[in-house]
Design a protein around this motif. Structure first.
Motif, PDB file in Angstrom:
ATOM      1  N   PHE A  49      -1.369  -4.355  41.073  1.00 18.49           N
ATOM      2  CA  PHE A  49      -1.235  -4.338  39.391  1.00 18.49           C
ATOM      3  C   PHE A  49      -1.289  -3.200  38.670  1.00 18.49           C
ATOM      4  O   PHE A  49      -1.680  -2.076  39.191  1.00 18.49           O
ATOM      5  CB  PHE A  49      -2.160  -5.643  38.879  1.00 18.49           C
ATOM      6  N   ASN A  50      -0.627  -3.151  37.670  1.00 22.18           N
ATOM      7  CA  ASN A  50      -0.686  -1.857  36.829  1.00 22.18           C
ATOM      8  C   ASN A  50      -1.679  -2.189  35.643  1.00 22.18           C
ATOM      9  O   ASN A  50      -1.483  -3.078  34.846  1.00 22.18           O
ATOM     10  CB  ASN A  50       0.773  -1.653  36.075  1.00 22.18           C
ATOM     11  N   ARG A  51      -2.596  -1.346  35.380  1.00 17.96           N
ATOM     12  CA  ARG A  51      -3.396  -1.305  34.101  1.00 17.96           C
ATOM     13  C   ARG A  51      -3.046  -0.328  33.103  1.00 17.96           C
ATOM     14  O   ARG A  51      -2.852   1.047  33.703  1.00 17.96           O
ATOM     15  CB  ARG A  51      -4.883  -0.932  34.671  1.00 17.96           C
ATOM     16  N   VAL A  52      -2.440  -0.839  32.069  1.00 15.20           N
ATOM     17  CA  VAL A  52      -1.814   0.171  31.221  1.00 15.20           C
ATOM     18  C   VAL A  52      -2.463   0.175  29.820  1.00 15.20           C
ATOM     19  O   VAL A  52      -2.665  -0.849  29.212  1.00 15.20           O
ATOM     20  CB  VAL A  52      -0.244  -0.545  31.090  1.00 15.20           C
ATOM     21  N   LYS A  53      -2.675   1.283  29.346  1.00 13.71           N
ATOM     22  CA  LYS A  53      -3.160   1.554  28.117  1.00 13.71           C
ATOM     23  C   LYS A  53      -1.866   1.894  26.995  1.00 13.71           C
ATOM     24  O   LYS A  53      -1.008   2.711  27.119  1.00 13.71           O
ATOM     25  CB  LYS A  53      -3.990   2.810  28.172  1.00 13.71           C
ATOM     26  N   LEU A  54      -1.752   1.018  25.934  1.00 12.31           N
ATOM     27  CA  LEU A  54      -0.673   1.055  25.058  1.00 12.31           C
ATOM     28  C   LEU A  54      -1.079   1.285  23.780  1.00 12.31           C
ATOM     29  O   LEU A  54      -2.034   0.937  23.361  1.00 12.31           O
ATOM     30  CB  LEU A  54       0.180  -0.287  25.165  1.00 12.31           C
ATOM     31  N   ARG A  55      -0.341   2.217  22.950  1.00  9.26           N
ATOM     32  CA  ARG A  55      -0.508   2.348  21.621  1.00  9.26           C
ATOM     33  C   ARG A  55       0.658   1.643  20.611  1.00  9.26           C
ATOM     34  O   ARG A  55       1.843   2.203  20.946  1.00  9.26           O
ATOM     35  CB  ARG A  55      -0.302   3.831  21.212  1.00  9.26           C
ATOM     36  N   ASN A  56       0.100   0.652  19.746  1.00  7.41           N
ATOM     37  CA  ASN A  56       1.117   0.098  18.928  1.00  7.41           C
ATOM     38  C   ASN A  56       1.660   1.048  17.836  1.00  7.41           C
ATOM     39  O   ASN A  56       0.904   1.542  17.167  1.00  7.41           O
ATOM     40  CB  ASN A  56       0.467  -1.124  18.329  1.00  7.41           C
ATOM     41  N   LEU A  57       2.849   1.377  17.890  1.00  8.38           N
ATOM     42  CA  LEU A  57       3.485   2.215  16.844  1.00  8.38           C
ATOM     43  C   LEU A  57       3.581   1.671  15.395  1.00  8.38           C
ATOM     44  O   LEU A  57       3.614   2.563  14.586  1.00  8.38           O
ATOM     45  CB  LEU A  57       4.855   2.642  17.401  1.00  8.38           C
ATOM     46  N   MET A  58       3.239   0.585  15.308  1.00  6.89           N
ATOM     47  CA  MET A  58       3.312  -0.071  13.811  1.00  6.89           C
ATOM     48  C   MET A  58       1.828   0.082  13.268  1.00  6.89           C
ATOM     49  O   MET A  58       1.681   0.647  12.140  1.00  6.89           O
ATOM     50  CB  MET A  58       3.657  -1.486  13.957  1.00  6.89           C
ATOM     51  N   THR A  59       0.799  -0.174  14.109  1.00  7.88           N
ATOM     52  CA  THR A  59      -0.550  -0.121  13.547  1.00  7.88           C
ATOM     53  C   THR A  59      -1.507   1.122  14.026  1.00  7.88           C
ATOM     54  O   THR A  59      -2.434   1.315  13.320  1.00  7.88           O
ATOM     55  CB  THR A  59      -1.272  -1.563  14.041  1.00  7.88           C
ATOM     56  N   GLY A  60      -0.855   1.850  15.113  1.00 10.41           N
ATOM     57  CA  GLY A  60      -1.699   2.940  15.539  1.00 10.41           C
ATOM     58  C   GLY A  60      -2.831   2.337  16.591  1.00 10.41           C
ATOM     59  O   GLY A  60      -3.459   3.304  17.135  1.00 10.41           O
ATOM     60  N   ARG A  61      -2.989   1.168  16.533  1.00 10.94           N
ATOM     61  CA  ARG A  61      -3.922   0.886  17.683  1.00 10.94           C
ATOM     62  C   ARG A  61      -3.718   1.068  19.093  1.00 10.94           C
ATOM     63  O   ARG A  61      -2.620   0.735  19.517  1.00 10.94           O
ATOM     64  CB  ARG A  61      -4.299  -0.738  17.493  1.00 10.94           C
ATOM     65  N   VAL A  62      -4.896   1.397  19.864  1.00  9.11           N
ATOM     66  CA  VAL A  62      -4.564   1.317  21.251  1.00  9.11           C
ATOM     67  C   VAL A  62      -5.433   0.260  21.907  1.00  9.11           C
ATOM     68  O   VAL A  62      -6.470   0.068  21.650  1.00  9.11           O
ATOM     69  CB  VAL A  62      -5.229   2.605  21.887  1.00  9.11           C
ATOM     70  N   GLY A  63      -4.679  -0.487  22.898  1.00  5.65           N
ATOM     71  CA  GLY A  63      -5.171  -1.422  23.684  1.00  5.65           C
ATOM     72  C   GLY A  63      -4.868  -1.395  25.192  1.00  5.65           C
ATOM     73  O   GLY A  63      -4.001  -0.588  25.531  1.00  5.65           O
ATOM     74  N   GLU A  64      -5.533  -2.420  25.964  1.00 10.85           N
ATOM     75  CA  GLU A  64      -5.226  -2.247  27.372  1.00 10.85           C
ATOM     76  C   GLU A  64      -4.286  -3.350  27.928  1.00 10.85           C
ATOM     77  O   GLU A  64      -5.136  -4.350  27.434  1.00 10.85           O
ATOM     78  CB  GLU A  64      -6.450  -1.760  28.297  1.00 10.85           C
ATOM     79  N   ARG A  65      -3.756  -3.417  28.925  1.00 11.47           N
ATOM     80  CA  ARG A  65      -3.027  -4.692  29.430  1.00 11.47           C
ATOM     81  C   ARG A  65      -2.883  -4.500  30.619  1.00 11.47           C
ATOM     82  O   ARG A  65      -2.895  -3.413  31.196  1.00 11.47           O
ATOM     83  CB  ARG A  65      -1.587  -5.113  28.813  1.00 11.47           C
ATOM     84  N   THR A  66      -2.934  -5.619  31.741  1.00 12.59           N
ATOM     85  CA  THR A  66      -2.492  -5.415  32.863  1.00 12.59           C
ATOM     86  C   THR A  66      -1.260  -6.376  33.142  1.00 12.59           C
ATOM     87  O   THR A  66      -1.195  -7.437  32.568  1.00 12.59           O
ATOM     88  CB  THR A  66      -3.540  -6.079  33.912  1.00 12.59           C
ATOM     89  N   PHE A  67      -0.427  -5.532  34.152  1.00  6.85           N
ATOM     90  CA  PHE A  67       0.651  -6.268  34.556  1.00  6.85           C
ATOM     91  C   PHE A  67       0.858  -6.518  36.166  1.00  6.85           C
ATOM     92  O   PHE A  67       0.552  -5.524  36.808  1.00  6.85           O
ATOM     93  CB  PHE A  67       1.990  -5.335  33.933  1.00  6.85           C
ATOM     94  N   LYS A  68       1.308  -7.591  36.466  1.00  6.78           N
ATOM     95  CA  LYS A  68       1.339  -7.824  38.193  1.00  6.78           C
ATOM     96  C   LYS A  68       2.721  -6.949  38.267  1.00  6.78           C
ATOM     97  O   LYS A  68       3.489  -6.666  37.568  1.00  6.78           O
ATOM     98  CB  LYS A  68       1.827  -9.088  38.353  1.00  6.78           C
ATOM     99  N   SER A  69       2.382  -6.490  39.649  1.00  9.04           N
ATOM    100  CA  SER A  69       3.673  -5.671  40.251  1.00  9.04           C
ATOM    101  C   SER A  69       5.008  -6.432  40.194  1.00  9.04           C
ATOM    102  O   SER A  69       4.773  -7.566  40.694  1.00  9.04           O
ATOM    103  CB  SER A  69       3.349  -5.396  41.804  1.00  9.04           C
ATOM    104  N   GLY A  70       6.123  -5.902  39.528  1.00  8.71           N
ATOM    105  CA  GLY A  70       7.143  -6.472  39.594  1.00  8.71           C
ATOM    106  C   GLY A  70       7.651  -7.060  38.278  1.00  8.71           C
ATOM    107  O   GLY A  70       8.634  -7.518  37.807  1.00  8.71           O
ATOM    108  N   ASP A  71       6.455  -7.173  37.232  1.00 13.99           N
ATOM    109  CA  ASP A  71       6.753  -7.651  35.729  1.00 13.99           C
ATOM    110  C   ASP A  71       7.523  -6.481  35.197  1.00 13.99           C
ATOM    111  O   ASP A  71       7.537  -5.340  35.640  1.00 13.99           O
ATOM    112  CB  ASP A  71       5.425  -7.618  35.151  1.00 13.99           C
ATOM    113  N   SER A  72       8.502  -7.056  34.188  1.00 14.51           N
ATOM    114  CA  SER A  72       9.068  -5.969  33.332  1.00 14.51           C
ATOM    115  C   SER A  72       8.813  -6.199  31.846  1.00 14.51           C
ATOM    116  O   SER A  72       8.606  -7.220  31.471  1.00 14.51           O
ATOM    117  CB  SER A  72      10.673  -5.890  33.850  1.00 14.51           C
ATOM    118  N   LEU A  73       9.229  -5.091  31.133  1.00  7.65           N
ATOM    119  CA  LEU A  73       9.170  -5.167  29.481  1.00  7.65           C
ATOM    120  C   LEU A  73      10.197  -4.577  29.137  1.00  7.65           C
ATOM    121  O   LEU A  73      10.962  -3.710  29.606  1.00  7.65           O
ATOM    122  CB  LEU A  73       7.863  -4.152  29.180  1.00  7.65           C
ATOM    123  N   GLU A  74      10.797  -5.058  28.005  1.00  6.40           N
ATOM    124  CA  GLU A  74      12.132  -4.734  27.187  1.00  6.40           C
ATOM    125  C   GLU A  74      11.724  -3.137  26.598  1.00  6.40           C
ATOM    126  O   GLU A  74      10.721  -3.072  25.868  1.00  6.40           O
ATOM    127  CB  GLU A  74      12.447  -5.499  26.069  1.00  6.40           C
TER     128      GLU A  74
END
Length: 188
Positions: A38-63
């Motif tokens: 799996f991928n452990r991804v740290k993301l910054r929301n461009l609207m609010t500036g908040r940083v959060g962490e999400r996990t995605f299974k191998s093979g998942d995709s995002l737009e």
């Protein structure tokens, strides 16, 4: 917009997550001894500036997010909105709200280029240049022989920002400031 699989994730990639545009700050592929990778991804929301962490299974995709970074020059403010102009020769202007401006407000200087992030043709964030030159409008006078300890004092700059400067800096001098940390770098 294109879809990005977990094997295409990298820092700086802009994707849509829960209806908001986000920028990937950090991506780590984890292969446990047992089970699926799996991928452990740290993301910054461009609207609010908040940083959060999400996990995605191998093979998942995002737009992919339809986000554009454009270089624009700061023009003026009317109190409610801040106006920036494209530097590509089209002279097209964009109005930016206080929420999108955020902490960049203290680093605004006319005719200096900034990076404006647009989403759906609306400004969502403003990034100042790494270094900016601003004039000192108010500071305590330095005393002769007072710099032996390498002390510092507060100085108010022309943009309204207050930074710590060495004791030998006087009112009216132009300083080079690092906008990422808010630190004094040198005299300009």
């Amino acid at each position: 917009m294109a879809n990005y699989s977990t094997n295409e994730f990298k820092g700086g990639l802009k994707v849509m997550l829960d209806g908001d545009p986000c920028s990937i700050v950090e991506n780590e592929l984890v292969k446990p001894g047992k089970g699926q990778a799996f991928n452990r991804v740290k993301l910054r929301n461009l609207m609010t500036g908040r940083v959060g962490e999400r996990t995605f299974k191998s093979g998942d995709s995002l737009e992919g997010a339809d986000v554009m970074d454009l270089e624009m020059e700061y023009l003026y403010t009317d109190g409610d909105m801040w106006y920036f102009m494209k530097t590509d020769g089209s002279f097209e202007q964009y109005a930016v709200e206080k929420k999108a401006l955020g902490d960049t407000a203290k680093w605004l200087k006319e005719q200096v280029p900034y990076i404006i992030t647009l989403w759906n043709d609306k400004a969502i964030s403003v990034t100042p240049p790494n270094f900016i030159e601003l004039e000192v409008v108010e500071t305590d006078p330095g005393l002769k022989g007072d710099t032996a300890q390498g002390g510092s004092k507060p100085a108010t700059l022309s943009s309204g920002a207050v930074v710590r400067v060495p004791l030998f800096i006087n009112q009216g001098e132009v300083l080079k400031i690092d906008t990422r940390s808010g630190d004094y770098v040198s005299r300009a």
